[in-house]
Design an enzyme around this catalytic site. Sequence first.
Site, PDB file in Angstrom:
ATOM      1  N   ARG A  46       0.855  -1.192   0.000  1.00 55.40           N
ATOM      2  CA  ARG A  46       0.000   0.000   0.000  1.00 55.40           C
ATOM      3  C   ARG A  46       0.894   1.246   0.000  1.00 55.40           C
ATOM      4  NH1 ARG A  46      -3.203  -3.276   3.659  1.00 55.40           N
ATOM      5  NH2 ARG A  46      -2.235  -2.320   5.490  1.00 55.40           N
ATOM      6  N   LYS A 136     -11.728  14.779   6.045  1.00 55.47           N
ATOM      7  CA  LYS A 136     -12.893  14.283   5.298  1.00 55.47           C
ATOM      8  C   LYS A 136     -13.727  13.351   6.164  1.00 55.47           C
ATOM      9  CE  LYS A 136     -13.504  10.697   2.415  1.00 55.47           C
ATOM     10  NZ  LYS A 136     -13.243   9.759   1.306  1.00 55.47           N
ATOM     11  N   LYS A 219     -18.353  17.892  -0.605  1.00 55.43           N
ATOM     12  CA  LYS A 219     -17.989  16.838  -1.574  1.00 55.43           C
ATOM     13  C   LYS A 219     -19.225  16.010  -1.880  1.00 55.43           C
ATOM     14  CE  LYS A 219     -14.752  12.981  -2.169  1.00 55.43           C
ATOM     15  NZ  LYS A 219     -13.347  12.579  -2.010  1.00 55.43           N
TER      16      LYS A 219
HETATM   17  P1  13P Z   1     -14.275   8.218  -5.622  1.00 59.43           P
HETATM   18  O1  13P Z   1     -13.886   9.409  -6.462  1.00 59.43           O
HETATM   19  O2  13P Z   1     -13.623   6.948  -6.074  1.00 59.43           O
HETATM   20  O3  13P Z   1     -15.745   8.107  -5.421  1.00 59.43           O
HETATM   21  O4  13P Z   1     -13.626   8.451  -4.197  1.00 59.43           O
HETATM   22  C1  13P Z   1     -13.781   9.660  -3.599  1.00 59.43           C
HETATM   23  C2  13P Z   1     -13.877   9.473  -2.145  1.00 59.43           C
HETATM   24  O5  13P Z   1     -13.073   9.975  -1.414  1.00 59.43           O
HETATM   25  C3  13P Z   1     -14.991   8.683  -1.614  1.00 59.43           C
HETATM   26  O6  13P Z   1     -15.088   8.879  -0.250  1.00 59.43           O
END
Ligand code: 13P
Length: 336
Positions: A46, A136, A219
């Site tokens: 990873r 986030k 987001k």
């Molecule tokens: P994706 O763009 O693959 O949806 O991932 C964004 C993300 O951070 C989801 O929590």
Amino acid sequence: MDTNSLEKIANDLVAPGKGILAADESNGTMSKRLEAVGIDPSEENRRKYRVNLFSSENYEKAISGVILYDETIRQKMDDGTDIPQAMINRGIYPGIKVDTGTIDFEGHEGEKVTEGLDGLKERCQEYFEMGARFTKWRAVISIDGEKPSDSCVSENAQLLAKYARICQECGLVPIIEPEVLMDGLHSAERCLEVTSRVLAKTFSECEINDVYLPGVLLKPNMIISGNMNDEQITRKQVAEMTVRCLSENVPTEVPGIVFLSGGQSDEDATAHLNIMNKMNKKHPWELSYSYGRALQASALKEWAKGSPESSQLEFLKRAEMNHKARYGEWDIKLEN
Ligand code: 13P
């Protein structure tokens, strides 16, 4: 709360031409992605895969911030530099996923709530010390028949607002991510209806919890039909419905909207963003990206083939395409 600093970070993250790389897959998710391309899902693999991405030449042109997972923020680059420090050295903000994942929503079959408020303040303080400047938290909403229930929408919205407030107290810009999943048979119209409800509730909870809106980023998902629905909907319709939904539900104080890709193809994710940024009207917020899969899927495939250089080139290509889409200057011809 240092509102000036929060505003600066939020605005820098959505500076012209720039967006965010979401590289915060949990160990479980990242391991699944590695296994899917035939790689042993070890901690070292990873690290290697991600360090290769983070060493790509000049990716700061298109990437203002990278969201990391707890394991990664503690790892080092190949030269021994701490990963968050290596980002700071290139003018990129390190960010961190702070939710701890979803659990079943008690009494509501098929619905989820996100956890992570326990000890959040202390974790935020530690991440700040490590160099993180944004966070986030992802809430997951599924569409299925009558679902989502009002209580699921409401519970997730409250959690997002509480999370956001705690992060801001610690000097971190919260990315508020209420993802309405694309899985299912639903139409785009139904996605619009549910996403509108979710966003309205989220911002009403933000108001109740005194979240400082000029210091957050949203987001969201775009408005698309479910992946098992075969209605024909154009890219232009997706862009228009998405902007309509945001205009009706996102306060203008929010500086930026950074879409998730959510399983869209790389090209769809770029094309949709491009059309939104090309519209004649000026939007009150920046429209940008915080893509995981749409920035990494092709890079991961190349890396698995044993080709770190082509992996970087694939990543840089997606970054460049989305950089162009930030100005509405992407064109399909650039793809080849
Ligand atoms: P994706 O763009 O693959 O949806 O991932 C964004 C993300 O951070 C989801 O929590």
